[in-house]
Structures are given as structure tokens and as C-alpha cells.
Design a protein around this motif. Structure first.
Motif, PDB file in Angstrom:
ATOM      1  N   LYS A 147     -24.673  51.102   1.678  1.00  0.00           N
ATOM      2  CA  LYS A 147     -25.552  52.249   1.905  1.00  0.00           C
ATOM      3  C   LYS A 147     -25.024  53.496   1.198  1.00  0.00           C
ATOM      4  O   LYS A 147     -25.807  54.303   0.671  1.00  0.00           O
ATOM      5  N   SER A 148     -23.694  53.661   1.176  1.00  0.00           N
ATOM      6  CA  SER A 148     -23.131  54.835   0.489  1.00  0.00           C
ATOM      7  C   SER A 148     -23.376  54.751  -1.016  1.00  0.00           C
ATOM      8  O   SER A 148     -23.637  55.775  -1.673  1.00  0.00           O
ATOM      9  N   LEU A 149     -23.306  53.536  -1.585  1.00  0.00           N
ATOM     10  CA  LEU A 149     -23.607  53.378  -3.013  1.00  0.00           C
ATOM     11  C   LEU A 149     -25.081  53.646  -3.291  1.00  0.00           C
ATOM     12  O   LEU A 149     -25.431  54.218  -4.337  1.00  0.00           O
ATOM     13  N   ASP A 191     -18.115  55.627  -7.085  1.00  0.00           N
ATOM     14  CA  ASP A 191     -17.628  56.250  -5.858  1.00  0.00           C
ATOM     15  C   ASP A 191     -16.130  56.481  -5.981  1.00  0.00           C
ATOM     16  O   ASP A 191     -15.519  56.202  -7.023  1.00  0.00           O
ATOM     17  N   SER A 192     -15.517  56.979  -4.919  1.00  0.00           N
ATOM     18  CA  SER A 192     -14.109  57.361  -4.998  1.00  0.00           C
ATOM     19  C   SER A 192     -13.176  56.168  -5.111  1.00  0.00           C
ATOM     20  O   SER A 192     -11.989  56.332  -5.398  1.00  0.00           O
ATOM     21  N   HIS A 193     -13.693  54.958  -4.904  1.00  0.00           N
ATOM     22  CA  HIS A 193     -12.886  53.745  -5.056  1.00  0.00           C
ATOM     23  C   HIS A 193     -13.148  53.050  -6.396  1.00  0.00           C
ATOM     24  O   HIS A 193     -12.613  51.978  -6.647  1.00  0.00           O
ATOM     25  N   GLY A 194     -13.979  53.648  -7.234  1.00  0.00           N
ATOM     26  CA  GLY A 194     -14.247  53.081  -8.546  1.00  0.00           C
ATOM     27  C   GLY A 194     -15.429  52.143  -8.601  1.00  0.00           C
ATOM     28  O   GLY A 194     -15.742  51.610  -9.678  1.00  0.00           O
ATOM     29  N   PRO A 216     -22.762  46.722 -18.023  1.00  0.00           N
ATOM     30  CA  PRO A 216     -22.593  46.781 -16.562  1.00  0.00           C
ATOM     31  C   PRO A 216     -21.248  46.202 -16.111  1.00  0.00           C
ATOM     32  O   PRO A 216     -20.767  45.217 -16.666  1.00  0.00           O
ATOM     33  N   GLN A 217     -20.658  46.814 -15.140  1.00  0.00           N
ATOM     34  CA  GLN A 217     -19.457  46.295 -14.504  1.00  0.00           C
ATOM     35  C   GLN A 217     -19.436  46.762 -13.061  1.00  0.00           C
ATOM     36  O   GLN A 217     -20.102  47.734 -12.698  1.00  0.00           O
ATOM     37  N   ASN A 218     -18.681  46.032 -12.239  1.00  0.00           N
ATOM     38  CA  ASN A 218     -18.722  46.310 -10.801  1.00  0.00           C
ATOM     39  C   ASN A 218     -17.822  47.467 -10.391  1.00  0.00           C
ATOM     40  O   ASN A 218     -18.171  48.254  -9.512  1.00  0.00           O
ATOM     41  N   ARG A 219     -16.640  47.546 -11.024  1.00  0.00           N
ATOM     42  CA  ARG A 219     -15.661  48.506 -10.537  1.00  0.00           C
ATOM     43  C   ARG A 219     -14.714  48.926 -11.646  1.00  0.00           C
ATOM     44  O   ARG A 219     -14.395  48.127 -12.536  1.00  0.00           O
ATOM     45  N   LEU A 220     -14.237  50.170 -11.580  1.00  0.00           N
ATOM     46  CA  LEU A 220     -13.256  50.690 -12.514  1.00  0.00           C
ATOM     47  C   LEU A 220     -11.954  50.986 -11.776  1.00  0.00           C
ATOM     48  O   LEU A 220     -11.966  51.415 -10.626  1.00  0.00           O
ATOM     49  N   ALA A 221     -10.835  50.762 -12.443  1.00  0.00           N
ATOM     50  CA  ALA A 221      -9.542  51.195 -11.902  1.00  0.00           C
ATOM     51  C   ALA A 221      -9.419  52.693 -12.120  1.00  0.00           C
ATOM     52  O   ALA A 221      -9.643  53.204 -13.220  1.00  0.00           O
ATOM     53  N   LEU A 222      -9.049  53.411 -11.053  1.00  0.00           N
ATOM     54  CA  LEU A 222      -8.961  54.859 -11.113  1.00  0.00           C
ATOM     55  C   LEU A 222      -7.552  55.320 -10.774  1.00  0.00           C
ATOM     56  O   LEU A 222      -6.817  54.625 -10.070  1.00  0.00           O
ATOM     57  N   PRO A 223      -7.184  56.507 -11.246  1.00  0.00           N
ATOM     58  CA  PRO A 223      -5.935  57.108 -10.746  1.00  0.00           C
ATOM     59  C   PRO A 223      -6.037  57.311  -9.233  1.00  0.00           C
ATOM     60  O   PRO A 223      -7.134  57.490  -8.701  1.00  0.00           O
ATOM     61  N   PRO A 257     -17.085  65.682 -10.668  1.00  0.00           N
ATOM     62  CA  PRO A 257     -17.482  65.330  -9.301  1.00  0.00           C
ATOM     63  C   PRO A 257     -18.979  65.522  -9.086  1.00  0.00           C
ATOM     64  O   PRO A 257     -19.571  66.491  -9.579  1.00  0.00           O
ATOM     65  N   ILE A 258     -19.585  64.579  -8.380  1.00  0.00           N
ATOM     66  CA  ILE A 258     -20.962  64.692  -7.929  1.00  0.00           C
ATOM     67  C   ILE A 258     -20.966  64.284  -6.450  1.00  0.00           C
ATOM     68  O   ILE A 258     -20.024  63.657  -5.983  1.00  0.00           O
ATOM     69  N   PRO A 259     -21.992  64.648  -5.681  1.00  0.00           N
ATOM     70  CA  PRO A 259     -21.995  64.300  -4.254  1.00  0.00           C
ATOM     71  C   PRO A 259     -21.816  62.794  -4.036  1.00  0.00           C
ATOM     72  O   PRO A 259     -22.606  61.988  -4.518  1.00  0.00           O
ATOM     73  N   GLY A 260     -20.742  62.427  -3.348  1.00  0.00           N
ATOM     74  CA  GLY A 260     -20.498  61.019  -3.043  1.00  0.00           C
ATOM     75  C   GLY A 260     -19.683  60.276  -4.077  1.00  0.00           C
ATOM     76  O   GLY A 260     -19.429  59.079  -3.915  1.00  0.00           O
ATOM     77  N   GLY A 261     -19.262  60.954  -5.159  1.00  0.00           N
ATOM     78  CA  GLY A 261     -18.495  60.227  -6.158  1.00  0.00           C
ATOM     79  C   GLY A 261     -18.227  61.027  -7.413  1.00  0.00           C
ATOM     80  O   GLY A 261     -18.036  62.249  -7.362  1.00  0.00           O
ATOM     81  N   TRP A 262     -18.270  60.319  -8.557  1.00  0.00           N
ATOM     82  CA  TRP A 262     -17.914  60.919  -9.841  1.00  0.00           C
ATOM     83  C   TRP A 262     -18.881  60.483 -10.932  1.00  0.00           C
ATOM     84  O   TRP A 262     -19.343  59.341 -10.941  1.00  0.00           O
ATOM     85  N   LEU A 263     -19.152  61.409 -11.853  1.00  0.00           N
ATOM     86  CA  LEU A 263     -19.850  61.080 -13.095  1.00  0.00           C
ATOM     87  C   LEU A 263     -18.777  60.895 -14.158  1.00  0.00           C
ATOM     88  O   LEU A 263     -17.942  61.780 -14.377  1.00  0.00           O
ATOM     89  N   VAL A 264     -18.787  59.737 -14.811  1.00  0.00           N
ATOM     90  CA  VAL A 264     -17.756  59.396 -15.800  1.00  0.00           C
ATOM     91  C   VAL A 264     -18.437  59.190 -17.146  1.00  0.00           C
ATOM     92  O   VAL A 264     -19.345  58.363 -17.276  1.00  0.00           O
ATOM     93  N   ARG A 265     -17.981  59.930 -18.167  1.00  0.00           N
ATOM     94  CA  ARG A 265     -18.540  59.810 -19.523  1.00  0.00           C
ATOM     95  C   ARG A 265     -17.425  59.521 -20.515  1.00  0.00           C
ATOM     96  O   ARG A 265     -16.509  60.345 -20.672  1.00  0.00           O
ATOM     97  N   PRO A 266     -17.452  58.351 -21.147  1.00  0.00           N
ATOM     98  CA  PRO A 266     -16.441  58.069 -22.183  1.00  0.00           C
ATOM     99  C   PRO A 266     -16.514  59.095 -23.299  1.00  0.00           C
ATOM    100  O   PRO A 266     -17.593  59.548 -23.694  1.00  0.00           O
ATOM    101  N   VAL A 267     -15.339  59.482 -23.809  1.00  0.00           N
ATOM    102  CA  VAL A 267     -15.273  60.445 -24.908  1.00  0.00           C
ATOM    103  C   VAL A 267     -15.578  59.710 -26.205  1.00  0.00           C
ATOM    104  O   VAL A 267     -14.908  58.745 -26.558  1.00  0.00           O
TER     105      VAL A 267
END
Length: 426
Positions: A224-226, A248-251, A261-268, A288-298
Motif C-alpha cells: 500500500k505504501s508503494l 521508497d526508503s528501502h530502495g 524495470p527492476q524491483n529494488r536498488l541498493a542504497l546508502p 526527496p519526494i513524499p514517501g521516498g526518493w526520485l532518482v535520476r541517473p546522470v
């Protein structure tokens, strides 16, 4: 790990009083260095050895101040179990209402977060110090269903003199760990305790089933959080103008645009706004965005190269991997299985085939398919840390494994032959 039915402390048909007397004789013999009349169960013997090596006093244990008030409320909120406690309580109501049993839920460190049960039994528990906010870890009160379940990472029932501290011999308890479905880490333990005469072989199976039901409820909470994050991220990704992900905060990936598409990323372990190197994507901008992170490859960032230094830290309750390389440093928490794999690869720098890893992990080379599937997940999650054909760390990487001073504390819940052998004193 292989799922097995939890073992009851007293077999069906066994006379509990006669068995309690035998356990008392076994306990007295082992604590005084004499020859015991019988062997304790393996999970009990392992726990006693850990505690004897740690110098825990079997007469008193270790006194630790209970937490209360705001400190207890903070532990409840941060435990990850507050949202599912009502479900746990309802599921076990049949053996805590109008009986001599109490329900206890503890966090990952063994702190008692919630209790429920008949007033007379709670009062008896109070006299043992089994109160809200108390630390019920193995290193505090010895072998018990909460602390031993947290160390062994499996369900366990403890009866009478199987408890390491003598004052607990009049009790029986059944406990099961609860794992976080997002990362496999243990969040805490569910326990049912009562006077030794209430021991029953079905209690451990029920507690184990409720722990699994709780993990299913946590999985639904995460889904539900996703979904909420996906709703927030959809318009942001549509305007991003390039490849991006919402995590989300767990990747865990909630939405993706322009990236495979991928299920999960390893995060610091500590995500911060700005640039970060993620092993699966390389250099990224994280917002940061509400509930998680926006990630954009450089775009046009250098392709990540092999790490120059890898540290596998197995000294604490949660194994960790730290990587330092030309693209930056990052740390991630390892699942128990991934910790086992990296431990084996660190001790076999020339690499292992899937069949060889299956021997090291399961003692069965025929489970190579299982190993390949696990390595696929690990390599997707950790990027360039592990190479294939054969599976190995990069030959140019500096790899260090930090293990506990006491070998018996190495991945204590693991049954992998390579780990069991490393725990054995030479």
C-alpha cells in the motif's frame, strides 16, 4: 533459508513433570562441569555455549534498566510492528484469554514493547522483571524464547530448566522472529509465556504461524505504501524529461521511466539529497519526494568500475557491506543469505561455481539452481560487487571480512556448512 517445522520443547505424550526433572539434572551437571544424564537439544546447547563464553551468570543474568514513558513509545513507533500489533493480539487471543499465558511482543534488540494477558500471570511476570520496556535479549536474561529466537532467527520453545537463568525454570515460553518483508531483517519477536505446567507442543506451531501471518500483513502494508508513492511519483516522472525512478526508503521501486524495470536498488544507509553513486545505476541525482526518493541517473557519467575496497562486517546483529571505489562510498545491510554468500566468496577468492556454492551453503551440490537464482538477485541489487563465471569478487578488489571475536557468534542463525565449520574452534 530452508523452512522447517518448529520443534516443541516437550514431545506429545511426554510427562512434563518427569521431563522437567530430567532437564534440571542436565542443567545442574552442565553448569558444574559434570557429565549430564542426557544431551540438551541442539538449539539449547548452542545458546548455553554462547552464554558461558560471554560470562553470563546463570543465577542472576544481567540487570538492565527497563525503558518507560516517551522512550518506550519511541521504541514502539520505530519498531515497524506498531501497525500489526492488533492483528498479533487478536490471532493469539485464544491462548491468552482466560488462560495462564501472556502475549509479549519485543523489538529486534529484545525490548518488551507490548504485553497482554491475565492479571495474575502478568503480576508473576513482573516479579521476574518481565515488564514493559525490559531487555529480554539472550545476553541479558540468558536462554529464552525471545532472545534465542532473535539470535537463531527461528522459532523456539523453551521449557523449565532449558532457561539459562535459574529463576526462569518455573516458566515455559514459545517465540518466533518476525522479519521485515522489505529487506529480510528481523524486526522483533512474538512470544507466549506462562508457568511451566502450561507447556503444550502445539503452542510453538501457533506462535510460528502468527509470526508468518504478521509478515504477510507487513507485506500488505508495504504494498500500500508503494501504491501511494506511485501515485505521487507519476506526474513527477512524466515531467522529468529523462530516465528516472521513484523508490521508497528501502530502495524498492514504485515507478520507472526510461530505465529497464527492476524491483529494488541498493542504497546508502543514509540517503541524502544530491549526487550519490548507486551500484546498479552509477552516478545519480537523488531528490526527496513524499514517501521516498526520485532518482535520476546522470547522463554521460563514467561507467561504474569494479570496487577498490570491500568490507563485509559480520560482527553485529545485522550484517553490512561497505564498498569504497572511484565513484564513491556506500553501505548496505545484507540479508542473512547474502551475508553467507559473501562470506564464502571472501574465503574463496578464486571463485566458486554454482554447484560449489550449493555445497558450501546447503551441503548439497544439486541445489545449484537455487544458488543461481539467489546470485541473480544479489548481483542485480549490488551491481559490480560480485562477478560471474565463476562467482567471485573482482581479483583487483581489496576484500576484508570482519567476524566476531568469539567464532560461535558468527551468523548464529546460519546452518550453511561453510559457516558452521568456521564457528568450530580449531
Amino acid at each position: 533459508m530452508t523452512q522447517t517445522m518448529p520443534e516443541p520443547a516437550v514431545a506429545a505424550g511426554e510427562d512434563p513433570r518427569r521431563y522437567a526433572q530430567l532437564l534440571s539434572n542436565v542443567y545442574d551437571a552442565i553448569m558444574t562441569g559434570a557429565r549430564p544424564p542426557a544431551r540438551p537439544r541442539d538449539i539449547i546447547a548452542d545458546s548455553w555455549r554462547r552464554l558461558q563464553r560471554s560470562g553470563i551468570n546463570p543465577d542472576f543474568g544481567v540487570t538492565v534498566r527497563p525503558v518507560a514513558g516517551d522512550e518506550l513509545e519511541d521504541l514502539r513507533r520505530s519498531s515497524g510492528l506498531a501497525e500489526v500489533y492488533d492483528g498479533i493480539s487478536h490471532a493469539l487471543e485464544s491462548i491468552t484469554a482466560d488462560t495462564e499465558n501472556i502475549l509479549v511482543v519485543a523489538d529486534r534488540s529484545g525490548r518488551v514493547l507490548w504485553r497482554a494477558g491475565p492479571t495474575p500471570v502478568l503480576a508473576h511476570a513482573d516479579r521476574l522483571g518481565f515488564v514493559l520496556g525490559a531487555n529480554w535479549s539472550e545476553t541479558t536474561v540468558g536462554t529464552n524464547a525471545i532472545g534465542t529466537a532473535l539470535v537463531s532467527r527461528r522459532s523456539v520453545q523453551i521449557f523449565s530448566a532449558e532457561h539459562y537463568v535459574r529463576t526462569h525454570h518455573a516458566w515455559t515460553c514459545a517465540g518466533a522472529p518476525v522479519r521485515d518483508p522489505r529487506d529480510g531483517r528481523v524486526l522483533g519477536a512474538i512470544d507466549v509465556s506462562g508457568p511451566a505446567r502450561t507447556v503444550h507442543p502445539t503452542t510453538i506451531a501457533l506462535v510460528d504461524a502468527v509470526a508468518k501471518l504478521t509478515e504477510s500483513q507487513l507485506r500488505e502494508v508495504h504494498r500500500k505504501s508503494l501504491d501511494r508513492l506511485r501515485t505521487v511519483a507519476a506526474p513527477v516522472l512524466a515531467k522529468s524529461g529523462g530516465p528516472a525512478l521513484a523508490i521508497d526508503s528501502h530502495g524498492w521501486v514504485a515507478a520507472v521511466e526510461g530505465i529497464a524495470p527492476q524491483n529494488r536498488l541498493a542504497l546508502p544507509d543514509q540517503m541524502e539529497a544530491g549526487q550519490a553513486w548507486l551500484p546498479a545505476l552509477g552516478l545519480c541525482v537523488c531528490e526527496p519526494i513524499p514517501g521516498g526518493w526520485l532518482v535520476r541517473p546522470v547522463r554521460d557519467a563514467a561507467t561504474p568500475t569494479a570496487p577498490t575496497a570491500v568490507e563485509v562486517d559480520l560482527r553485529g546483529g545485522q550484517p553490512q557491506l561497505t564498498v569504497a571505489g572511484p565513484c564513491g562510498n556506500w553501505t548496505t545491510t545484507l540479508t542473512p543469505r547474502h551475508a553467507e554468500i559473501l562470506f564464502v566468496l571472501a574465503t574463496h577468492r578464486d571463485g566458486c561455481t554454482a554447484r560449489q556454492l550449493a555445497e558450501h551453503l546447503f551441503g548439497d551440490a544439486s541445489r545449484a539452481v537455487t544458488v543461481r537464482a539467489e546470485l541473480l538477485r544479489l548481483r542485480r541489487h549490488l551491481g559490480a560487487v560480485v562477478l560471474g563465471q565463476p562467482y567471485r569478487f573482482d581479483p583487483n578488489a581489496i576484500v576484508a571480512v570482519h567476524v566476531p571475536t568469539d567464532p560461535s557468534h558468527l551468523l548464529p542463525g546460519s546452518t550453511a556448512p561453510a559457516v558452521v565449520q568456521a564457528r568450530t574452534p580449531r
